[in-house]
Design an enzyme around this catalytic site. Structure first.
Site, PDB file in Angstrom:
ATOM      1  N   GLU A 113       0.825  -1.214   0.000  1.00 18.75           N
ATOM      2  CA  GLU A 113       0.000   0.000   0.000  1.00 18.75           C
ATOM      3  C   GLU A 113       0.860   1.264   0.000  1.00 18.75           C
ATOM      4  OE1 GLU A 113      -2.956   0.051   3.084  1.00 18.75           O
ATOM      5  OE2 GLU A 113      -3.797   1.940   2.396  1.00 18.75           O
ATOM      6  N   LYS A 313      -7.126  -0.275  11.691  1.00 19.95           N
ATOM      7  CA  LYS A 313      -6.530  -0.780  10.446  1.00 19.95           C
ATOM      8  C   LYS A 313      -5.310   0.067  10.092  1.00 19.95           C
ATOM      9  CE  LYS A 313      -6.018  -0.900   5.783  1.00 19.95           C
ATOM     10  NZ  LYS A 313      -5.187  -0.008   4.976  1.00 19.95           N
ATOM     11  N   ASP A 329       5.193 -13.615  12.709  1.00 15.20           N
ATOM     12  CA  ASP A 329       3.861 -14.184  12.468  1.00 15.20           C
ATOM     13  C   ASP A 329       2.842 -13.047  12.630  1.00 15.20           C
ATOM     14  OD1 ASP A 329       1.430 -15.431  12.524  1.00 15.20           O
ATOM     15  OD2 ASP A 329       2.042 -17.046  13.873  1.00 15.20           O
ATOM     16  N   HIS A 454      -2.360  10.385   0.017  1.00 17.03           N
ATOM     17  CA  HIS A 454      -2.457   8.961  -0.293  1.00 17.03           C
ATOM     18  C   HIS A 454      -2.654   8.726  -1.785  1.00 17.03           C
ATOM     19  CE1 HIS A 454      -3.343   4.751   0.180  1.00 17.03           C
ATOM     20  NE2 HIS A 454      -4.490   4.913  -0.450  1.00 17.03           N
TER      21      HIS A 454
HETATM   22  P1  HMG Z   1       3.529  16.180   3.879  1.00 17.22           P
HETATM   23  O1  HMG Z   1       3.426  16.808   5.204  1.00 17.22           O
HETATM   24  O2  HMG Z   1       2.906  16.892   2.734  1.00 17.22           O
HETATM   25  O3  HMG Z   1       5.039  15.818   3.564  1.00 17.22           O
HETATM   26  O4  HMG Z   1       2.906  14.739   3.981  1.00 17.22           O
HETATM   27  P2  HMG Z   1       6.311  16.710   3.433  1.00 17.22           P
HETATM   28  O5  HMG Z   1       6.538  16.942   1.973  1.00 17.22           O
HETATM   29  O6  HMG Z   1       6.275  17.881   4.358  1.00 17.22           O
HETATM   30  O7  HMG Z   1       7.408  15.679   3.972  1.00 17.22           O
HETATM   31  C1  HMG Z   1       7.591  15.389   5.337  1.00 17.22           C
HETATM   32  C2  HMG Z   1       8.290  14.047   5.427  1.00 17.22           C
HETATM   33  O8  HMG Z   1       7.349  13.020   5.065  1.00 17.22           O
HETATM   34  C3  HMG Z   1       9.469  13.869   4.497  1.00 17.22           C
HETATM   35  O9  HMG Z   1      10.642  14.357   5.107  1.00 17.22           O
HETATM   36  C4  HMG Z   1       9.527  12.387   4.329  1.00 17.22           C
HETATM   37  O10 HMG Z   1      10.168  11.753   5.400  1.00 17.22           O
HETATM   38  C5  HMG Z   1       8.057  12.012   4.337  1.00 17.22           C
HETATM   39  P3  HMG Z   1      11.903  14.801   4.184  1.00 17.22           P
HETATM   40  O11 HMG Z   1      12.428  13.612   3.502  1.00 17.22           O
HETATM   41  O12 HMG Z   1      11.370  15.818   3.226  1.00 17.22           O
HETATM   42  O13 HMG Z   1      12.869  15.366   5.186  1.00 17.22           O
HETATM   43  N1  HMG Z   1       7.536  11.977   2.961  1.00 17.22           N
HETATM   44  C6  HMG Z   1       7.774  10.966   2.115  1.00 17.22           C
HETATM   45  N2  HMG Z   1       8.467   9.829   2.259  1.00 17.22           N
HETATM   46  C7  HMG Z   1       8.512   8.990   1.217  1.00 17.22           C
HETATM   47  N3  HMG Z   1       7.894   9.243   0.034  1.00 17.22           N
HETATM   48  C8  HMG Z   1       7.189  10.369  -0.153  1.00 17.22           C
HETATM   49  C9  HMG Z   1       7.105  11.287   0.910  1.00 17.22           C
HETATM   50  N4  HMG Z   1       6.495  12.480   1.070  1.00 17.22           N
HETATM   51  C10 HMG Z   1       6.769  12.894   2.329  1.00 17.22           C
HETATM   52  N5  HMG Z   1       6.603  10.582  -1.317  1.00 17.22           N
HETATM   53  C11 HMG Z   1       2.262  12.552   3.498  1.00 17.22           C
HETATM   54  C12 HMG Z   1       2.765  13.853   2.918  1.00 17.22           C
HETATM   55  C13 HMG Z   1       1.963  11.551   2.423  1.00 17.22           C
HETATM   56  C14 HMG Z   1       3.365  12.009   4.419  1.00 17.22           C
HETATM   57  C15 HMG Z   1       0.979  12.901   4.356  1.00 17.22           C
HETATM   58  O14 HMG Z   1      -0.008  13.399   3.496  1.00 17.22           O
HETATM   59  C16 HMG Z   1       0.424  11.765   5.136  1.00 17.22           C
HETATM   60  O15 HMG Z   1       0.952  11.378   6.174  1.00 17.22           O
HETATM   61  N6  HMG Z   1      -0.699  11.185   4.699  1.00 17.22           N
HETATM   62  C17 HMG Z   1      -1.317  10.063   5.365  1.00 17.22           C
HETATM   63  C18 HMG Z   1      -0.798   8.790   4.770  1.00 17.22           C
HETATM   64  C19 HMG Z   1      -1.449   7.558   5.352  1.00 17.22           C
HETATM   65  O16 HMG Z   1      -1.873   7.530   6.475  1.00 17.22           O
HETATM   66  N7  HMG Z   1      -1.520   6.505   4.559  1.00 17.22           N
HETATM   67  C20 HMG Z   1      -2.067   5.262   4.986  1.00 17.22           C
HETATM   68  C21 HMG Z   1      -2.986   4.757   3.940  1.00 17.22           C
HETATM   69  S1  HMG Z   1      -4.590   5.337   4.195  1.00 17.22           S
HETATM   70  C22 HMG Z   1      -5.248   4.083   5.223  1.00 17.22           C
HETATM   71  O17 HMG Z   1      -5.335   2.974   4.826  1.00 17.22           O
HETATM   72  C23 HMG Z   1      -5.506   4.300   6.667  1.00 17.22           C
HETATM   73  C24 HMG Z   1      -6.697   5.111   7.063  1.00 17.22           C
HETATM   74  O18 HMG Z   1      -7.922   4.633   6.565  1.00 17.22           O
HETATM   75  C25 HMG Z   1      -6.697   5.013   8.571  1.00 17.22           C
HETATM   76  C26 HMG Z   1      -7.757   5.834   9.238  1.00 17.22           C
HETATM   77  O19 HMG Z   1      -8.833   6.068   8.654  1.00 17.22           O
HETATM   78  O20 HMG Z   1      -7.517   6.201  10.427  1.00 17.22           O
HETATM   79  C27 HMG Z   1      -6.533   6.522   6.592  1.00 17.22           C
END
Ligand code: HMG
Length: 508
Positions: A113, A313, A329, A454
């Protein structure tokens, strides 16, 4: 372990922007940062010595030098499970920016994911900008085996329990014969406890009555074992089967099931963080606003199991990915965590195994705001003294020796990247990952929404699903993000357009 002891700020700067590199550049950086994990003149004896492997399948010295793109050798796979027809690949990525109990650590995650690794790394960056995560886990690595004793009548129940209780030391002595290696390592059987559990009325047995149906209670013996750094499930089941005849003899009961319990409240791991409110500012929102919105999100999950399930989740997104990357596991972890999330189980345990309550399903994390009294004493304003706190506590049974750990050298690399943790350190890292993932998801959900972060990272998967050739995936994904339409039909259109551009180029 020296990789773990780099200065936090230096360590983090070294990895900043890691995601903007190519996969091969990242592999090179990995080898430079962890030379001892990736450079060895010795053949990987651990893989050769695996119980599953024939000696001629040992990897060459070169295999030790780069993180493998294809992790599992076909000969090993064929010996691992039944009816094997191949292997399946999963990407392994690195969770960055973690500081746990004052030490920086890189945590490998295997997951299909997108945005999970970005999410935890982003959350850890925020938390580590203050003091990082604190984590705790029990020092002794306990597992519990269960032996069910049947056909004990109500009038014999007390004396059966009494006999078992009075023979505790003899049972422990005999049980230790079935885990003598664990005893040599300093572990072994520690305790024996007896539980009596009321049976439910017979259901669905109109046509067949069990001989034991007239008995009113289950007599269940819990065998507590210190399994050192192993996960311990096989050890527990061996001990349970080995000692069951003696337990049956003592109790006068019939031997029922003998197996490990995957719910283990002796292996609770806790992760927490505490950061000043202003440091929580995100996008255009102040720290105070973000904190209030995250707490609201958590409070909703507290009372709505539909929401709590999704909330949890998200936590397991992180924990499972580390479990898979390190050969754990993960089904056992999942089962235990969701049992723990049921309020009924907690009350059951607190009340010494009495009846259950309403069985409501709860979020595993907790968030709150508190005042830092030390800061307040320095005369700072109320707002400046407020701290946002997050905590996750859950049972995590993991091991860093034994099990399948020697069957796949990717586990060896991943544990090496983590500084070869013991089972306690691994469990604590997993708890921190779970908390970070939940914090990342709630912060995104409660502010800009989940889709920007995401879905923009998911766009490449959508392009691949639309049959996009590998060289065009990034540009097709980028065009979908720019159009604000990350869907299969949009990807199909863009891939088609790309293909016809290619064809035109060929004919020009
Ligand atoms: P942002 O604040 O826009 O990121 O977040 P940024 O550009 O300020 O970057 C901050 C740091 O995030 C970076 O530091 C990286 O470490 C990391 P830097 O390297 O710049 O010093 N980072 C990345 N690392 C790898 N690849 C990238 C990347 N971009 C930033 N492309 C971010 C952007 C995606 C992190 C933010 O929008 C976020 O945290 N989103 C949530 C993501 C998430 O939770 N995904 C899980 C899937 S959804 C799900 O299944 C669960 C859910 O249903 C659970 C629930 O409902 O409670 C949502």
């Amino acid at each position: 372990m020296s990789e773990l002891i780099a200065k936090p700020e230096v360590h983090q700067a070294k990895w900043s922007g890691f995601y903007k590199k190519t996969l091969h550049e990242r592999q090179t950086q990995l080898k430079l940062v962890f030379p001892r994990v990736f450079t060895s003149s010795e053949p990987s004896s651990s893989v050769v010595s695996s119980v599953y492997v024939t000696p001629n399948t040992s990897p060459s010295n070169n295999d030790k030098k780069s993180f493998p793109i294809n992790g599992l050798d076909e000969n090993i796979a064929d010996n691992m499970i039944e009816n094997c027809v191949g292997t399946i690949g999963l990407p392994v990525g690195l969770a960055l920016n973690f500081i746990i109990n004052g030490k920086p650590i890189i945590i490998p995650m295997a997951i299909e994911e997108p945005s999970v690794i970005a999410g935890v790394s982003g959350a850890a960056k925020t938390v580590s900008a203050y003091n990082g995560f604190k984590a705790t886990a029990p020092v002794t690595n306990i597992i519990v085996a269960q032996v069910c004793l049947l056909d004990i009548s109500q009038e014999n129940m007390n004396s059966a329990i009494d006999k078992i209780s009075r023979s505790k030391s003899e049972i422990i002595k005999r049980a230790n014969n079935y885990c003598d290696n664990m005893v040599k390592r300093g572990g072994g059987v520690l305790d024996i406890n007896v539980r009596r559990i009321p049976r439910k009325a017979n259901r669905n047995r109109k046509h067949f009555t069990l001989s034991s149906a007239n008995f009113r209670e289950w007599l269940v013996v819990h065998i507590t074992i210190d399994v050192c750094n192993a996960m311990g499930a096989n050890c527990a089941s061996t001990v349970a089967e080995g000692v069951a005849p003696f337990l049956a003899e003592l109790s006068g009961g019939r031997i029922g099931l003998r197996i490990v319990s995957n719910l283990n409240v002796e292996r609770m791991s806790k992760a927490s963080f505490r950061i000043p409110l202003p440091m929580l500012a995100y996008k255009s929102l102040s720290g105070k606003e973000v904190a209030a919105r995250i707490i609201e999100a958590y409070e909703w999950a507290e009372v709505d199991p539909y929401r709590a399930t999704t909330h949890n989740k998200g936590i397991m997104n992180g924990i499972d990915a580390v479990a898979i990357a390190t050969g754990q596991d993960w089904r056992a972890i999942e089962a235990a965590v969701h049992a723990w999330a049921c309020d009924g189980v907690r009350i059951d345990l607190d009340n010494s195994h009495n009846s259950r309550s309403d069985n409501s399903y709860r979020p595993l994390t907790t968030y709150w705001i508190e005042k830092d009294e030390q800061l307040a004493a320095t005369g700072k304003s109320d707002d400046e003294c407020l701290m946002f706190c997050g905590e996750l506590e859950l049972p995590i049974m993991v091991g860093t020796v034994g099990g399948v750990l020697k069957t796949n050298k990717v586990y060896e690399y991943n544990l090496g990247i983590m500084g070869n943790p013991n089972s306690r350190d691994l469990a604590m890292s997993m708890a921190c990952i779970g908390l970070a993932q939940n914090f990342a998801a709630l912060r995104a959900l409660a502010t800009e929404g989940i889709q920007r972060g995401h879905m923009s990272l998911h766009a490449k998967n959508v392009a691949i699903a639309a049959g996009c050739p590998p060289h065009a995936v990034t540009s097709v994904a980028q065009r979908m993000i720019e159009k604000g339409k990350i869907t299969l039909s949009s990807a199909n259109d863009l891939v088609e357009a790309h293909m016809s551009e290619q064809v035109q180029c060929v004919y020009m």
